[in-house]
Write an enzyme that holds these catalytic residues in place. Structure first.
Site, PDB file in Angstrom:
ATOM      1  CD  GLU A  46      36.316  30.988  46.761  1.00 19.89           C
ATOM      2  OE1 GLU A  46      36.275  32.216  46.574  1.00 19.89           O
ATOM      3  OE2 GLU A  46      36.510  30.485  47.873  1.00 19.89           O
ATOM      4  CG  ASN A  50      35.550  35.977  41.965  1.00 22.79           C
ATOM      5  OD1 ASN A  50      35.720  36.506  43.048  1.00 22.79           O
ATOM      6  ND2 ASN A  50      36.453  35.180  41.407  1.00 22.79           N
ATOM      7  NE  ARG A 105      35.657  39.220  48.419  1.00 27.26           N
ATOM      8  CZ  ARG A 105      34.844  38.297  48.897  1.00 27.26           C
ATOM      9  NH1 ARG A 105      34.041  38.568  49.893  1.00 27.26           N
ATOM     10  NH2 ARG A 105      34.860  37.085  48.402  1.00 27.26           N
TER      11      ARG A 105
END
Lengths: 146, 117
Positions: A46, A50, A105
């Protein structure tokens, strides 16, 4: 046990898999459960995703930095980019919020990090970059015979 | 490990089997293939079989959510089956089970959509 490691790699999506496997391998020395390994892999994925998508806006020529530290049974992971920074951290942390809806997303990244780790701190400066620091406590002793 | 995909069209249902790791890296290609298969086979419903999926993160949730929206637009249904506890946790966290039905296995999921396999 006290140990630490540092990684840096190019901001390309192939390195998402590399990063989570590398961190999982480092963590294996504190004898985590399968569930704990999955949690670590997921939060690394994650935060690195990002950094690549949001921090560097998919510019492949930038660098993502990871630092891991084990102190007894506590693991801390710091994932850093020198990208654009986050406008509004509280908004970014909201479940299902995404600044890039056109990219399909889910907006669940920070929610997953907060659920899978004991502590998540986000520091971001506009134009300078973002640092995500996460801490997880592992079970102290695992007894296999009772 | 990369993501391997298998698409099987049965009547108006597209069965999507995923194997390997579904993250941001594999998501874009999966989206393209999935959309192509839906169009090519004129599918209405989807059965998503995750029995051999080893890893998934929020990028995977994004792809599933995106395809759900498309299926919903044509009046179809999305059913997911054979998922691991780890993936189940992600679905739970994101509230995906409110819109995507969970069934135990592929054969049963197909049966609920009127396809005998």
């Amino acid at each position: 046990m006290n140990n630490s490691m540092q990684l840096q790699f190019k901001s390309v999506s192939t390195n998402e898999g590399f990063a989570r496997v590398a961190v999982a391998a480092f963590v294996s020395q504190i004898d985590p459960t399968m569930d704990e390994i999955t949690e670590i892999k997921t939060v690394v994925s994650e935060a690195v995703t990002n950094a690549i998508i949001h921090g560097y806006e998919e510019d492949p020529n930038q660098t993502v930095y990871i630092e891991c530290e084990i102190n007894d049974n506590q693991l801390s992971i710091v994932i850093e980019d020198h990208g654009v920074g986050i406008d509004n951290i509280d908004l970014a942390k909201e479940p299902l919020y995404t600044s890039k809806p056109e990219l399909e997303r889910s907006g669940m990244g920070f929610t997953i990090m907060e659920n899978f780790m004991n502590k998540v701190d986000i520091h971001s400066i506009k134009g300078k970059g973002t640092t995500v620091r996460m801490v997880k406590d592992f079970q102290k002793s695992k007894s296999y015979c009772n | 490990m990369q993501l391997a995909t298998q698409f099987i069209a049965l009547e108006n249902v597209l069965v999507v089997r995923l194997e390997g790791e579904l993250d941001h890296h594999s998501a874009a290609h999966l989206k393209m293939e999935w959309q192509e298969q839906m169009q090519k086979n004129n599918s209405k419903h989807v059965v998503l079989n995750l029995e051999n999926l080893q890893f998934m993160d929020s990028s995977g949730l994004g792809v599933v959510l995106g395809r759900y929206k498309e299926v919903q637009q044509i009046g179809g249904e999305m059913v997911v089956c054979s998922i691991s506890n780890a993936v189940k946790r992600l679905f739970d966290l994101s509230g995906l089970f409110k819109i995507v039905r969970l069934e135990e296995n592929e054969a049963f999921a197909l049966l609920t959509l009127g396809v005998a396999s």
